[in-house]
Design an enzyme around this catalytic site. Structure first.
Site, short mmCIF file in Angstrom:
data_model
loop_
_atom_site.label_atom_id
_atom_site.label_comp_id
_atom_site.label_asym_id
_atom_site.label_seq_id
_atom_site.Cartn_x
_atom_site.Cartn_y
_atom_site.Cartn_z
N LYS A 84 32.71 -34.94 -26.02
CA LYS A 84 32.76 -36.39 -26.22
C LYS A 84 31.33 -36.90 -26.45
O LYS A 84 30.45 -36.65 -25.63
CB LYS A 84 33.34 -37.03 -24.94
CG LYS A 84 34.23 -38.22 -25.13
CD LYS A 84 34.78 -38.64 -23.74
CE LYS A 84 35.65 -39.86 -23.88
NZ LYS A 84 36.16 -40.33 -22.57
O1 G3P Z 1 37.61 -42.91 -21.03
C1 G3P Z 1 37.07 -43.98 -21.61
C2 G3P Z 1 37.73 -45.29 -21.36
O2 G3P Z 1 39.07 -45.14 -21.36
C3 G3P Z 1 37.14 -46.13 -20.25
O3 G3P Z 1 37.91 -47.25 -20.00
O4 G3P Z 1 38.56 -48.95 -18.37
O5 G3P Z 1 36.21 -48.11 -18.35
O6 G3P Z 1 37.00 -49.58 -20.19
P1 G3P Z 1 37.38 -48.55 -19.17
#
Ligand code: G3P
Length: 220
Positions: A84
């Site tokens: 990633k």
């Molecule tokens: O994995 C990346 C992403 O899904 C993070 O989400 O909730 O931190 O905006 P969030």
């Protein structure tokens, strides 16, 4: 449509993998920071817990040459690891070199259609538009997924799959399916809500209450 679990918690991953509902996992430095112990060992265990699923593991270096080295290292952890990398302009050349070397990349922190186009042109396996972080600033985040679906289909970037990420609730999950995402990566909390429905529970109870009226001890 594939479902990935957006967590680095091994217990949750093993449980949901046993249900047959999940097809992979997306970790990130924030998810890993919530876990303890040997992180490299944990990543290996996550890869073993979903052996046929893609497991995204994010770089933590910042200098392009270090990012290149770390990405190649991460790619050797297990055969189902996806590296990633944030779709930052400083990493475009590194991403191109890595995809030319056959390393599978998940371009993360994608917020615009044009960022998505750039990553498709660099040959990444996945692009991860962040739906919830757009919603956080009062912009309809799911639109980016719809537009990317159109772009990939219209211009035959079939090599690149869309992961709808930063999913905050069951409504985002629903919208990700309708927007044509190839994958929706969801936190455990959202999956736990999505598998339950009050009318299913009420319906089951009514059926069983009616059946009990018959007083049949053994059926069939
Ligand atoms: O994995 C990346 C992403 O899904 C993070 O989400 O909730 O931190 O905006 P969030």
């Amino acid at each position: 449509m594939k479902i990935f679990l957006d967590t680095a918690n091994l217990k949750s991953i093993k449980y949901w993998a046993s249900t047959g509902l999940i097809d992979g996992v997306t970790t990130n430095p924030t998810h890993l920071s919530k876990e303890s112990g040997d992180i490299k060992k944990l990543v290996k265990e996550i890869c073993n817990a979903v052996p046929n699923g893609d497991i995204s593991v994010e770089i933590t270096e910042t200098k392009p040459d270090k990012v290149y080295g770390q990405a190649r290292e991460i790619a050797t952890i297990a055969k189902n690891v996806i590296v990633k990398i944030p779709c930052h302009k400083d990493y475009y050349e590194v991403i191109k070199t890595l995809t030319d070397e056959g390393i599978s990349i998940n371009a993360t922190l994608v917020f615009t259609l044009i960022q998505g186009l750039f990553m498709c042109k660099l040959g990444v396996k996945y692009i991860s538009p962040f739906v919830g972080r757009w919603d956080d600033i009062d912009v309809n985040g799911i639109e980016i997924v719809e537009k990317m679906r159109y772009m990939i289909d219209e211009y035959d970037f079939e090599k690149t799959k869309i992961i709808a990420a930063s999913i905050r609730n069951v409504k985002h999950f629903h919208e990700g399916i309708m927007a044509g995402a190839d994958v929706v990566t969801i936190p455990t909390s959202v999956l736990e809500k999505a598998v339950s429905h009050p009318l299913t529970d009420i319906g089951m109870k009514k059926f069983l209450d009616d059946w009990k009226k018959l007083g049949i001890k053994q059926f069939p």
